[in-house]
Design an enzyme around this catalytic site. Structure first.
Site, PDB file in Angstrom:
ATOM      1  N   TYR A 172       0.853  -1.195   0.000  1.00  7.66           N
ATOM      2  CA  TYR A 172       0.000   0.000   0.000  1.00  7.66           C
ATOM      3  C   TYR A 172       0.889   1.246   0.000  1.00  7.66           C
ATOM      4  CZ  TYR A 172      -3.891  -3.146   0.942  1.00  7.66           C
ATOM      5  OH  TYR A 172      -4.833  -4.152   0.837  1.00  7.66           O
ATOM      6  N   HIS A 258       1.014  -7.623  -1.884  1.00 11.81           N
ATOM      7  CA  HIS A 258      -0.033  -8.399  -2.573  1.00 11.81           C
ATOM      8  C   HIS A 258       0.465  -8.921  -3.910  1.00 11.81           C
ATOM      9  CE1 HIS A 258      -2.985  -7.752   0.413  1.00 11.81           C
ATOM     10  NE2 HIS A 258      -3.147  -6.465   0.193  1.00 11.81           N
ATOM     11  N   ALA A 260       3.463 -10.009  -4.534  1.00 11.16           N
ATOM     12  CA  ALA A 260       4.594 -10.931  -4.362  1.00 11.16           C
ATOM     13  C   ALA A 260       4.285 -12.271  -5.027  1.00 11.16           C
ATOM     14  CB  ALA A 260       4.868 -11.142  -2.878  1.00 11.16           C
ATOM     15  N   ALA A 316      -5.986 -13.117  12.209  1.00 14.72           N
ATOM     16  CA  ALA A 316      -7.182 -12.500  11.646  1.00 14.72           C
ATOM     17  C   ALA A 316      -8.142 -13.592  11.181  1.00 14.72           C
ATOM     18  CB  ALA A 316      -6.801 -11.570  10.507  1.00 14.72           C
ATOM     19  N   ARG A 317      -7.719 -14.348  10.172  1.00 15.62           N
ATOM     20  CA  ARG A 317      -8.609 -15.376   9.646  1.00 15.62           C
ATOM     21  C   ARG A 317      -8.989 -16.427  10.701  1.00 15.62           C
ATOM     22  NH1 ARG A 317      -5.465 -17.459   4.656  1.00 15.62           N
ATOM     23  NH2 ARG A 317      -3.823 -17.340   6.223  1.00 15.62           N
ATOM     24  N   GLN A 345     -11.086 -18.949   0.554  1.00 10.80           N
ATOM     25  CA  GLN A 345     -12.198 -19.016  -0.392  1.00 10.80           C
ATOM     26  C   GLN A 345     -13.368 -18.074  -0.078  1.00 10.80           C
ATOM     27  OE1 GLN A 345     -11.640 -23.600  -1.132  1.00 10.80           O
ATOM     28  NE2 GLN A 345     -13.491 -22.936  -2.134  1.00 10.80           N
ATOM     29  N   ARG A 567     -10.378 -30.192 -22.235  1.00 13.57           N
ATOM     30  CA  ARG A 567     -10.973 -30.044 -23.568  1.00 13.57           C
ATOM     31  C   ARG A 567     -11.051 -28.584 -23.985  1.00 13.57           C
ATOM     32  NH1 ARG A 567     -16.432 -33.240 -22.444  1.00 13.57           N
ATOM     33  NH2 ARG A 567     -16.395 -31.628 -20.846  1.00 13.57           N
ATOM     34  N   LYS A 568     -11.280 -27.734 -23.033  1.00 15.21           N
ATOM     35  CA  LYS A 568     -11.364 -26.289 -23.351  1.00 15.21           C
ATOM     36  C   LYS A 568     -10.047 -25.806 -23.932  1.00 15.21           C
ATOM     37  CE  LYS A 568     -12.664 -25.007 -19.183  1.00 15.21           C
ATOM     38  NZ  LYS A 568     -13.278 -26.178 -18.574  1.00 15.21           N
ATOM     39  N   GLU A 662     -20.897 -27.472  -9.334  1.00 16.36           N
ATOM     40  CA  GLU A 662     -19.966 -26.524  -8.717  1.00 16.36           C
ATOM     41  C   GLU A 662     -19.664 -26.987  -7.298  1.00 16.36           C
ATOM     42  OE1 GLU A 662     -21.913 -23.151  -6.896  1.00 16.36           O
ATOM     43  OE2 GLU A 662     -23.375 -23.215  -8.491  1.00 16.36           O
TER      44      GLU A 662
HETATM   45  P1  NAP Z   1     -14.297 -28.660 -12.042  1.00 13.41           P
HETATM   46  O1  NAP Z   1     -13.501 -27.552 -11.485  1.00 13.41           O
HETATM   47  O2  NAP Z   1     -15.647 -28.401 -12.572  1.00 13.41           O
HETATM   48  O3  NAP Z   1     -13.413 -29.333 -13.170  1.00 13.41           O
HETATM   49  C1  NAP Z   1     -13.816 -30.458 -13.862  1.00 13.41           C
HETATM   50  C2  NAP Z   1     -12.893 -30.650 -15.055  1.00 13.41           C
HETATM   51  O4  NAP Z   1     -13.299 -31.791 -15.749  1.00 13.41           O
HETATM   52  C3  NAP Z   1     -12.906 -29.485 -15.982  1.00 13.41           C
HETATM   53  O5  NAP Z   1     -11.556 -29.113 -16.192  1.00 13.41           O
HETATM   54  C4  NAP Z   1     -13.566 -30.005 -17.259  1.00 13.41           C
HETATM   55  O6  NAP Z   1     -12.747 -29.445 -18.261  1.00 13.41           O
HETATM   56  C5  NAP Z   1     -13.432 -31.506 -17.144  1.00 13.41           C
HETATM   57  N1  NAP Z   1     -14.626 -32.247 -17.591  1.00 13.41           N
HETATM   58  C6  NAP Z   1     -15.905 -32.013 -17.257  1.00 13.41           C
HETATM   59  N2  NAP Z   1     -16.700 -32.922 -17.848  1.00 13.41           N
HETATM   60  C7  NAP Z   1     -15.913 -33.736 -18.572  1.00 13.41           C
HETATM   61  C8  NAP Z   1     -16.148 -34.859 -19.384  1.00 13.41           C
HETATM   62  N3  NAP Z   1     -17.374 -35.338 -19.615  1.00 13.41           N
HETATM   63  N4  NAP Z   1     -15.087 -35.441 -19.971  1.00 13.41           N
HETATM   64  C9  NAP Z   1     -13.837 -34.981 -19.771  1.00 13.41           C
HETATM   65  N5  NAP Z   1     -13.546 -33.913 -18.993  1.00 13.41           N
HETATM   66  C10 NAP Z   1     -14.589 -33.307 -18.405  1.00 13.41           C
HETATM   67  O7  NAP Z   1     -14.454 -29.805 -10.984  1.00 13.41           O
HETATM   68  P2  NAP Z   1     -13.386 -30.404  -9.981  1.00 13.41           P
HETATM   69  O8  NAP Z   1     -12.001 -30.281 -10.477  1.00 13.41           O
HETATM   70  O9  NAP Z   1     -13.903 -31.757  -9.702  1.00 13.41           O
HETATM   71  O10 NAP Z   1     -13.540 -29.494  -8.732  1.00 13.41           O
HETATM   72  C11 NAP Z   1     -14.793 -29.411  -8.115  1.00 13.41           C
HETATM   73  C12 NAP Z   1     -14.893 -28.152  -7.272  1.00 13.41           C
HETATM   74  O11 NAP Z   1     -14.043 -28.312  -6.153  1.00 13.41           O
HETATM   75  C13 NAP Z   1     -14.461 -26.889  -7.956  1.00 13.41           C
HETATM   76  O12 NAP Z   1     -15.548 -26.214  -8.529  1.00 13.41           O
HETATM   77  C14 NAP Z   1     -13.877 -26.101  -6.821  1.00 13.41           C
HETATM   78  O13 NAP Z   1     -14.886 -25.295  -6.261  1.00 13.41           O
HETATM   79  C15 NAP Z   1     -13.482 -27.115  -5.787  1.00 13.41           C
HETATM   80  N6  NAP Z   1     -12.017 -27.255  -5.686  1.00 13.41           N
HETATM   81  C16 NAP Z   1     -11.225 -26.159  -5.788  1.00 13.41           C
HETATM   82  C17 NAP Z   1      -9.872 -26.303  -5.651  1.00 13.41           C
HETATM   83  C18 NAP Z   1      -8.983 -25.098  -5.723  1.00 13.41           C
HETATM   84  O14 NAP Z   1      -9.453 -23.991  -5.966  1.00 13.41           O
HETATM   85  N7  NAP Z   1      -7.689 -25.233  -5.542  1.00 13.41           N
HETATM   86  C19 NAP Z   1      -9.319 -27.544  -5.450  1.00 13.41           C
HETATM   87  C20 NAP Z   1     -10.149 -28.647  -5.384  1.00 13.41           C
HETATM   88  C21 NAP Z   1     -11.505 -28.493  -5.514  1.00 13.41           C
HETATM   89  P3  NAP Z   1     -13.060 -29.547 -19.816  1.00 13.41           P
HETATM   90  O15 NAP Z   1     -14.538 -29.552 -19.953  1.00 13.41           O
HETATM   91  O16 NAP Z   1     -12.376 -28.367 -20.413  1.00 13.41           O
HETATM   92  O17 NAP Z   1     -12.410 -30.798 -20.230  1.00 13.41           O
HETATM   93 FE1  SF4 Z   2      -9.640 -19.356   6.959  1.00 17.46          FE
HETATM   94 FE2  SF4 Z   2     -10.669 -20.274   4.640  1.00 17.46          FE
HETATM   95 FE3  SF4 Z   2     -12.229 -19.282   6.576  1.00 17.46          FE
HETATM   96 FE4  SF4 Z   2     -10.684 -17.646   5.178  1.00 17.46          FE
HETATM   97  S1  SF4 Z   2     -12.395 -18.846   4.366  1.00 17.46           S
HETATM   98  S2  SF4 Z   2     -10.978 -17.629   7.381  1.00 17.46           S
HETATM   99  S3  SF4 Z   2      -8.874 -18.920   4.923  1.00 17.46           S
HETATM  100  S4  SF4 Z   2     -10.965 -21.136   6.678  1.00 17.46           S
END
Ligand code: NAP
Ligand code: SF4
Length: 679
Positions: A172, A258, A260, A316-317, A345, A567-568, A662
């Site tokens: 900041y 931020h 970094a 904080a968190r 998140q 696929r995207k 989702e």
């Molecule tokens: P996702 O984020 O919706 O990803 C699913 C992937 O599968 C996409 O990349 C999609 O890409 C592919 N896909 C979908 N249908 C398909 C099909 N019929 N054949 C082949 N590929 C297909 O779901 P996710 O990875 O299971 O995660 C679920 C949720 O968990 C996320 O929405 C997120 O909120 C949470 N999560 C987040 C994190 C993080 O932020 N670090 C980590 C873990 C979980 P294409 O369609 O392009 O192939």
């Molecule tokens: Fe901690 Fe995640 Fe809650 Fe933020 S959303 S306060 S990082 S547990």
């Protein structure tokens, strides 16, 4: 996992900051909640802080409040510039004081990090993480800003705040004056170290003159900028000494800008990773020092305080996740703490897109007045089916209200998708959530049936008043020729170790789980990095002469050859968290993972995974892999819903069983809590 550690004597030793005495060493660090801006949110902000004061925090610090219109964080953002602002804030300070708490107001000039096209900074340089270019401040404007800090502090005192904190970190405005990275001015505000530090010291003098000799002034000082062109240790130490000489009461140490490219607060950052920087500062000053960043549990805080070089701990968190962390720690109930998992998140990811802040684990955070678990007048018999995050939140919250809850889980343990996440390197904290819910089920008296697949017949026969279906998801198996080939396995099988994974792997699907699985597969042989390895991996320098303490990252080699496929067309991981997505994308790159987009899955056979690229000129290819791990999303499991509904049972469907597309723990826990609140 954190063991309960009794009464934490160091943590509960009072701390004097000038005329005020903190009842313990827990400082709730500044965090923007999104409730600071509008007057109609003031009641919610007061309730938010009052709850944390009731939970025992020693001192709380507000989100950043601008001292002048040139320093707003957002258009029409929070400011403390006139008596009307001070009057509005009295509601917050009164609520905190009524609960026996103390609260400081943070004065923050956003500089080039303002989310507004009309912003001012030390130079014309644009921040790499914001769209708008700032206007370079001239001498007259800088002097005005200095005065505005004094006026703002005086108004904060009138509003009833017990102290002020001056934000001089995180990139900041004041931090940009301090660093050659951003300050190339040739006037009295730039050039030499003395000139670069001038604005901070003049601001302290202006505040001191405005608030009198005793009023506590805290400075949030950046002690490791973690950017190239940051301050050297000599500059940081010199500034700390000067702050003390100018009458600053305490230094709250701050880590990283931020922008970094070293993670500083994500879950993958080892706990207390940066405390050594704060401890080093002990040799320079006598005033209280506050340590921060990834200190999320009382036993970690206690250990830091026991070493005697730090005086208080900023959390904080962790207090967003559990407002009662202090009282639980003080009374030997540390195993009941809902430990912040550093996911960002619902807190920082919200703050950075202008949404109101809450917590993935504690959806009541920021909604203290609207999402209330009040005691029920009529205890109902409630069955919750599925012990993933949604089911656990529903069961525990319903039981907290006084309902008689039975939880049915087909597996042998609770946790659902969190049990998988906890196996991912850098996500070990997720096990804390399972520990928390395990304990809460006991404390709230929920009857838990593990290894029990609830059937519609049994549930109908048991005549529950309410059935909450939280049966979660099952991995989607895409329709690809050869999907039943022996080399193919689901992400759950890979992560939980149900099936062996070969040395060359293709991961189908580059969503959140595809990235997690890729990280798991590339570092599987040493899942938990120690601090030294982590610093090498991300390029944190031990050399105090290196400005900003950043050096070239030296990641450990990948344990496997991994291809991450989607696929995207275009870049991968765009849907990952706003503040953590870049860490996952960088991690996968560091491990040399080949990322393939725009692919069509033609077949899987003994040769491997056959890809073609119908929408581009890229030739078809075969990934010669031993294993193909499917991370293609999920489908809801909701077999119970139809028979129960037909039988007239009151059914509510939550979590992944409700919406799989989702799949999201934030929504699942919030939904579980809201359903319980409405029973
Ligand atoms: P996702 O984020 O919706 O990803 C699913 C992937 O599968 C996409 O990349 C999609 O890409 C592919 N896909 C979908 N249908 C398909 C099909 N019929 N054949 C082949 N590929 C297909 O779901 P996710 O990875 O299971 O995660 C679920 C949720 O968990 C996320 O929405 C997120 O909120 C949470 N999560 C987040 C994190 C993080 O932020 N670090 C980590 C873990 C979980 P294409 O369609 O392009 O192939
Ligand atoms: Fe901690 Fe995640 Fe809650 Fe933020 S959303 S306060 S990082 S547990």
């Amino acid at each position: 996992m954190t063991e309960p550690t009794g009464h934490h004597p160091e943590l509960f030793e009072p701390l004097h900051l000038g005329p005020i005495t903190l009842r313990n060493r827990i400082v709730m660090g500044s965090m923007h909640t999104g409730l600071e801006e509008r007057f109609w949110d003031t009641g919610r902000l007061a309730a938010y802080f009052a709850m944390r004061a009731r939970g025992g925090a020693g001192l709380m610090i507000t989100g950043g409040i601008a001292p002048s219109r040139t320093g707003l964080l957002l258009p029409f953002g929070a400011k403390m510039t006139n008596r009307l602002d001070a009057w509005r804030h009295r509601r917050v300070t009164r609520a905190v004081h009524a609960e026996g708490g103390l609260i400081a107001m943070q004065i923050l000039h956003a500089g080039r990090y303002g989310y507004t096209p009309f912003k001012f900074n030390v130079s014309w340089d644009k921040s790499p993480i914001h769209p708008f270019q700032p206007i370079k401040l001239n001498d007259f404007m800088i002097r005005h800003i200095v005065r505005s800090y004094g006026r703002s502090a005086e108004l904060a005192r009138r509003a009833g705040y017990d102290a002020v904190e001056v934000m001089a970190g995180e990139g900041y405005l004041l931090n940009t004056f301090l660093c050659p990275r951003t300050n190339q001015r040739t006037d009295r505000w730039g050039g030499s170290t003395e000139n670069r530090q001038r604005i901070v010291l003049e601001i302290i003098d202006a505040i001191r003159a405005a608030v009198g000799p005793d009023y506590p002034i805290i400075v949030r000082q950046s002690i490791a900028d973690l950017v190239k062109g940051g301050q050297t240790w000599d500059e940081i130490a010199g500034l700390a000494r000067a702050l003390q000489a100018h009458g600053v009461t305490a230094i709250n140490t701050d880590i990283g800008w931020h922008e970094a490219t070293v993670p500083t607060i994500a879950t993958s950052v080892p706990r207390a990773a940066f405390v050594k920087f704060t401890e080093r500062l002990r040799d320079e000053v006598d005033i209280p020092l506050i340590a921060s960043n990834r200190i999320n549990a009382p036993d970690v805080a206690e250990e830091i305080l026991r070493r005697g070089r730090v005086d208080a701990i900023s959390m904080a968190r962790p207090l967003l996740a559990d407002p009662e962390l202090p009282v639980k720690a003080q009374h030997g109930r540390a195993d009941e703490i809902n430990t912040c998992i550093g996911c960002n998140q619902a807190c920082l990811d919200h703050a950075f897109v202008g949404k109101k802040v809450s917590c993935l684990l504690n959806p009541r955070a920021g909604r203290e007045t609207t999402l209330v678990l009040s005691p029920t007048r009529i205890a109902r018999r409630v069955a919750v089916i599925g012990a993933g995050p949604a089911g656990l939140a529903a069961a525990v919250s319903a039981a907290e209200r006084g309902h008689r809850v039975e939880l049915f889980e087909a597996g042998a343990a609770i946790g659902g998708q969190f049990a998988i996440a906890a196996r991912i390197p850098g996500k070990e904290e997720f096990a804390e959530t399972i520990r928390y819910f395990t304990r809460q089920l006991e404390v709230r008296g929920v009857t838990v049936h593990l290894s029990t697949r609830a059937t519609a017949e049994n549930l109908i026969a048991a005549a529950f008043d309410e059935v909450i279906v939280a049966t979660g998801v099952t991995p989607r198996i895409p329709d690809i020729p050869g999907i039943d080939h022996p080399s193919v396995l689901t992400y759950a099988d890979a992560v939980l170790g149900h099936r062996e994974v070969g040395a060359r792997v293709a991961v189908i699907g580059a969503g959140g789980i595809g990235f997690d699985v890729t990280e798991f597969l590339t570092v599987e042989d040493s899942p938990t990095l120690d601090l030294k390895e982590w610093e090498q991996e991300w390029g944190v320098s031990e050399d105090l002469t290196v400005p900003g303490f950043v050096t070239t990252p030296r990641p450990a080699p990948a344990a496997r050859t991994v291809y991450l496929v989607q696929r995207k067309a275009g870049g991968q991981g765009r849907g990952l968290g706003k503040t953590t997505g870049w860490i996952h994308r960088a991690g996968v790159k560091m491990k040399g993972v080949e990322q393939i987009s725009g692919a069509r899955y033609d077949r899987i056979d003994d040769e491997g995974l056959h890809l073609s690229f119908p929408d581009s000129d890229t030739p078809a290819r075969v990934l010669a892999v031993d294993s193909v791990v499917v991370c293609a999303g999920q489908e809801s499991v909701r077999d119970l819903v139809a028979p129960l509904t037909t039988a007239g049972v009151q059914v509510t469907v939550i979590g992944g069983a409700d919406v799989a597309s989702e799949l999201d723990a934030k929504r699942a826990i919030r939904q579980g809590t809201e359903v319980a609140a409405g029973l």
